[in-house]
Design a protein around this motif. Structure first.
Motif, PDB file in Angstrom:
ATOM      1  N   GLY A 290      -8.933  -0.343   5.567  1.00 50.03           N
ATOM      2  CA  GLY A 290      -7.528  -0.668   5.376  1.00 50.03           C
ATOM      3  C   GLY A 290      -6.932  -0.045   4.138  1.00 50.03           C
ATOM      4  O   GLY A 290      -5.729  -0.131   3.921  1.00 50.03           O
TER       5      GLY A 290
ATOM      6  N   PRO B  65      -0.044   0.363  10.667  1.00 48.38           N
ATOM      7  CA  PRO B  65       0.080   1.815  10.535  1.00 48.38           C
ATOM      8  C   PRO B  65       0.725   2.210   9.216  1.00 48.38           C
ATOM      9  O   PRO B  65       1.310   1.392   8.519  1.00 48.38           O
ATOM     10  CB  PRO B  65       0.989   2.179  11.705  1.00 48.38           C
ATOM     11  N   LEU B  66       0.615   3.477   8.905  1.00 51.76           N
ATOM     12  CA  LEU B  66       1.295   4.040   7.751  1.00 51.76           C
ATOM     13  C   LEU B  66       2.674   4.558   8.152  1.00 51.76           C
ATOM     14  O   LEU B  66       2.869   5.042   9.267  1.00 51.76           O
ATOM     15  CB  LEU B  66       0.485   5.201   7.179  1.00 51.76           C
TER      16      LEU B  66
ATOM     17  N   TYR C 128      -0.828   9.914  15.537  1.00 51.35           N
ATOM     18  CA  TYR C 128       0.468  10.238  14.960  1.00 51.35           C
ATOM     19  C   TYR C 128       0.948  11.563  15.516  1.00 51.35           C
ATOM     20  O   TYR C 128       0.163  12.429  15.883  1.00 51.35           O
ATOM     21  CB  TYR C 128       0.370  10.372  13.438  1.00 51.35           C
TER      22      TYR C 128
ATOM     23  N   PHE D 193      -7.320   6.030   4.850  1.00 46.73           N
ATOM     24  CA  PHE D 193      -7.118   6.516   6.199  1.00 46.73           C
ATOM     25  C   PHE D 193      -7.637   7.950   6.260  1.00 46.73           C
ATOM     26  O   PHE D 193      -7.348   8.758   5.387  1.00 46.73           O
ATOM     27  CB  PHE D 193      -5.628   6.495   6.564  1.00 46.73           C
TER      28      PHE D 193
ATOM     29  N   LEU E  94      -0.750  -4.051   3.731  1.00 39.13           N
ATOM     30  CA  LEU E  94      -2.182  -3.984   3.499  1.00 39.13           C
ATOM     31  C   LEU E  94      -2.927  -5.224   3.937  1.00 39.13           C
ATOM     32  O   LEU E  94      -3.898  -5.155   4.648  1.00 39.13           O
ATOM     33  CB  LEU E  94      -2.448  -3.731   2.021  1.00 39.13           C
TER      34      LEU E  94
ATOM     35  N   GLN F 284      -6.315  12.762   1.526  1.00 34.14           N
ATOM     36  CA  GLN F 284      -5.748  11.760   0.634  1.00 34.14           C
ATOM     37  C   GLN F 284      -5.976  12.156  -0.813  1.00 34.14           C
ATOM     38  O   GLN F 284      -7.094  12.490  -1.221  1.00 34.14           O
ATOM     39  CB  GLN F 284      -6.358  10.396   0.919  1.00 34.14           C
TER      40      GLN F 284
ATOM     41  N   PHE G 166      -2.025  14.138  15.343  1.00 35.36           N
ATOM     42  CA  PHE G 166      -3.125  13.788  14.460  1.00 35.36           C
ATOM     43  C   PHE G 166      -3.741  12.456  14.880  1.00 35.36           C
ATOM     44  O   PHE G 166      -3.032  11.474  15.087  1.00 35.36           O
ATOM     45  CB  PHE G 166      -2.641  13.643  13.009  1.00 35.36           C
TER      46      PHE G 166
ATOM     47  N   SER H  57      -2.946  -6.985   8.131  1.00 38.54           N
ATOM     48  CA  SER H  57      -3.804  -6.517   9.211  1.00 38.54           C
ATOM     49  C   SER H  57      -4.328  -5.137   8.870  1.00 38.54           C
ATOM     50  O   SER H  57      -3.597  -4.299   8.374  1.00 38.54           O
ATOM     51  CB  SER H  57      -3.032  -6.450  10.523  1.00 38.54           C
ATOM     52  N   TYR H  58      -5.571  -4.901   9.149  1.00 35.71           N
ATOM     53  CA  TYR H  58      -6.114  -3.589   8.874  1.00 35.71           C
ATOM     54  C   TYR H  58      -5.647  -2.544   9.862  1.00 35.71           C
ATOM     55  O   TYR H  58      -5.872  -1.369   9.664  1.00 35.71           O
ATOM     56  CB  TYR H  58      -7.636  -3.623   8.874  1.00 35.71           C
ATOM     57  N   ASN H  59      -5.027  -2.952  10.970  1.00 36.90           N
ATOM     58  CA  ASN H  59      -4.509  -1.905  11.834  1.00 36.90           C
ATOM     59  C   ASN H  59      -3.009  -1.751  11.694  1.00 36.90           C
ATOM     60  O   ASN H  59      -2.325  -1.340  12.605  1.00 36.90           O
ATOM     61  CB  ASN H  59      -4.901  -2.118  13.295  1.00 36.90           C
TER      62      ASN H  59
ATOM     63  N   TYR I 283     -10.315   1.176  12.923  1.00 42.88           N
ATOM     64  CA  TYR I 283      -8.955   1.056  13.406  1.00 42.88           C
ATOM     65  C   TYR I 283      -8.454   2.466  13.678  1.00 42.88           C
ATOM     66  O   TYR I 283      -8.612   3.355  12.854  1.00 42.88           O
ATOM     67  CB  TYR I 283      -8.088   0.326  12.389  1.00 42.88           C
TER      68      TYR I 283
ATOM     69  N   PHE J 287      -5.591   5.363  15.252  1.00 44.67           N
ATOM     70  CA  PHE J 287      -4.170   5.659  15.388  1.00 44.67           C
ATOM     71  C   PHE J 287      -3.996   7.091  15.888  1.00 44.67           C
ATOM     72  O   PHE J 287      -4.824   7.953  15.639  1.00 44.67           O
ATOM     73  CB  PHE J 287      -3.461   5.552  14.035  1.00 44.67           C
TER      74      PHE J 287
ATOM     75  N   LEU K 148       4.202   7.316  14.017  1.00 44.13           N
ATOM     76  CA  LEU K 148       3.177   6.619  14.791  1.00 44.13           C
ATOM     77  C   LEU K 148       3.463   6.737  16.280  1.00 44.13           C
ATOM     78  O   LEU K 148       4.551   6.414  16.746  1.00 44.13           O
ATOM     79  CB  LEU K 148       3.116   5.153  14.386  1.00 44.13           C
TER      80      LEU K 148
ATOM     81  N   LYS L 203      -1.401   2.742  18.287  1.00 47.35           N
ATOM     82  CA  LYS L 203      -2.529   2.274  17.488  1.00 47.35           C
ATOM     83  C   LYS L 203      -3.446   1.432  18.355  1.00 47.35           C
ATOM     84  O   LYS L 203      -3.000   0.774  19.305  1.00 47.35           O
ATOM     85  CB  LYS L 203      -2.040   1.470  16.287  1.00 47.35           C
ATOM     86  N   TYR L 204      -4.697   1.474  18.051  1.00 47.11           N
ATOM     87  CA  TYR L 204      -5.697   0.717  18.791  1.00 47.11           C
ATOM     88  C   TYR L 204      -5.666  -0.744  18.353  1.00 47.11           C
ATOM     89  O   TYR L 204      -5.649  -1.044  17.159  1.00 47.11           O
ATOM     90  CB  TYR L 204      -7.077   1.297  18.559  1.00 47.11           C
ATOM     91  N   THR L 205      -5.668  -1.615  19.338  1.00 50.81           N
ATOM     92  CA  THR L 205      -5.727  -3.045  19.089  1.00 50.81           C
ATOM     93  C   THR L 205      -7.053  -3.569  19.632  1.00 50.81           C
ATOM     94  O   THR L 205      -7.395  -3.300  20.773  1.00 50.81           O
ATOM     95  CB  THR L 205      -4.567  -3.781  19.773  1.00 50.81           C
TER      96      THR L 205
ATOM     97  N   TYR M 283      -0.776  12.290   0.318  1.00 46.78           N
ATOM     98  CA  TYR M 283      -1.617  13.209   1.056  1.00 46.78           C
ATOM     99  C   TYR M 283      -1.107  14.630   0.836  1.00 46.78           C
ATOM    100  O   TYR M 283       0.075  14.861   0.595  1.00 46.78           O
ATOM    101  CB  TYR M 283      -1.568  12.914   2.563  1.00 46.78           C
TER     102      TYR M 283
ATOM    103  N   LEU N 126      -4.691  16.267   6.981  1.00 46.43           N
ATOM    104  CA  LEU N 126      -4.182  15.554   5.816  1.00 46.43           C
ATOM    105  C   LEU N 126      -5.354  15.038   4.996  1.00 46.43           C
ATOM    106  O   LEU N 126      -6.271  14.407   5.539  1.00 46.43           O
ATOM    107  CB  LEU N 126      -3.310  14.369   6.227  1.00 46.43           C
TER     108      LEU N 126
ATOM    109  N   TYR O 127       0.830  -1.198   0.000  1.00 40.51           N
ATOM    110  CA  TYR O 127       0.000   0.000   0.000  1.00 40.51           C
ATOM    111  C   TYR O 127       0.867   1.252   0.000  1.00 40.51           C
ATOM    112  O   TYR O 127       1.798   1.376   0.794  1.00 40.51           O
ATOM    113  CB  TYR O 127      -0.898  -0.006   1.233  1.00 40.51           C
TER     114      TYR O 127
END
Lengths: 115, 112
Positions: free
Chosen positions: B97, A103-104, B36, B100, A96, A45, B90, A99-101, B32, B34, B46, B49-51, A35, A43, A31
């Protein structure tokens, strides 16, 4: 070192002169995304890509183009820049499908001024 | 529409005081989440992040965030502010996914 590299860091150009901002990541991320950051707007996208040759519009795609010919690179192209595209641009990448969580990871930004 | 709201574009705290930065999301499905941080002239890093399943998430530099589903919130806290915490923060959410959504940011000033 794992990183997202954007170039250039600063760019001043004139209206209508085509430009490309490069972005490269060395983490084998599927992915990638662009931005723009503007005061008071956070930000937003522009475009994103979920894999090679797969790109899609984000929230503010007008006036921009992207391509994803290689997994590591995701250049942002402004065919005919206008002053309203003066902004701070960030490239980001992430895993991608694991896991959907996930981070970027962000580059350090490109500050573009169009006069 | 799915979105994220950060209350307070500027927050000032004294060194050593509690830091509280607010983030609310609007969605019927928990996203999900986060946080930052952006230091001057740098990209976003980062914080945490939420789990799924956890209500209190610990991040770097002593920051924590509490997920409250009933309030659709994910506020960021730090018990004692340090001068080096001055930055832009932020909140971000992701539902699918592939996109964002970022809040408008909160600039934190730490007063000596």
């Amino acid at each position: 070192e794992a990183q997202v590299t954007q170039n250039p860091r600063y760019l001043i150009t004139v209206t209508g002169k085509k430009l490309t901002v490069t972005c490269s990541q060395n983490m084998n991320h599927e992915y990638m995304s662009w931005y723009r950051q503007d005061p008071g707007l956070g930000l937003r996208q522009i475009y994103y890509s979920m894999n090679v040759e797969v790109t899609d519009k984000g929230d503010v795609p007008e006036g921009y183009k992207v391509s994803r010919k290689e997994k590591r690179n995701f250049p942002l192209i402004l065919e005919s820049p206008s002053p309203n595209q003066t902004s701070l641009y960030f490239c980001a990448s992430g895993m991608l499908f694991s896991s959907y969580n996930s981070p970027l990871h962000f580059g350090n930004g490109t500050r573009l001024t169009v006069t | 529409a799915q979105s994220v709201t950060q209350l307070g574009s500027h927050v000032s705290v004294s060194e050593g005081a509690l830091v509280l930065l607010r983030c609310n999301y609007s969605s019927s499905v928990p996203p999900y989440l986060f946080w930052y941080v952006q230091y001057p002239n740098q990209g976003l890093q980062l914080l945490l992040k939420y789990t799924t399943g956890a209500t209190l998430v610990k991040g770097i530099n002593g920051f924590e965030a509490e997920f409250k589903k009933s309030e659709t919130s994910f506020h960021l806290t730090k018990p004692s502010a340090h001068m080096s915490d001055a930055a832009e923060y932020f909140c971000a959410v992701s539902f699918t996914g592939n996109q964002f959504y970022f809040g408008t940011g909160t600039s934190l000033t730490v007063i000596p």
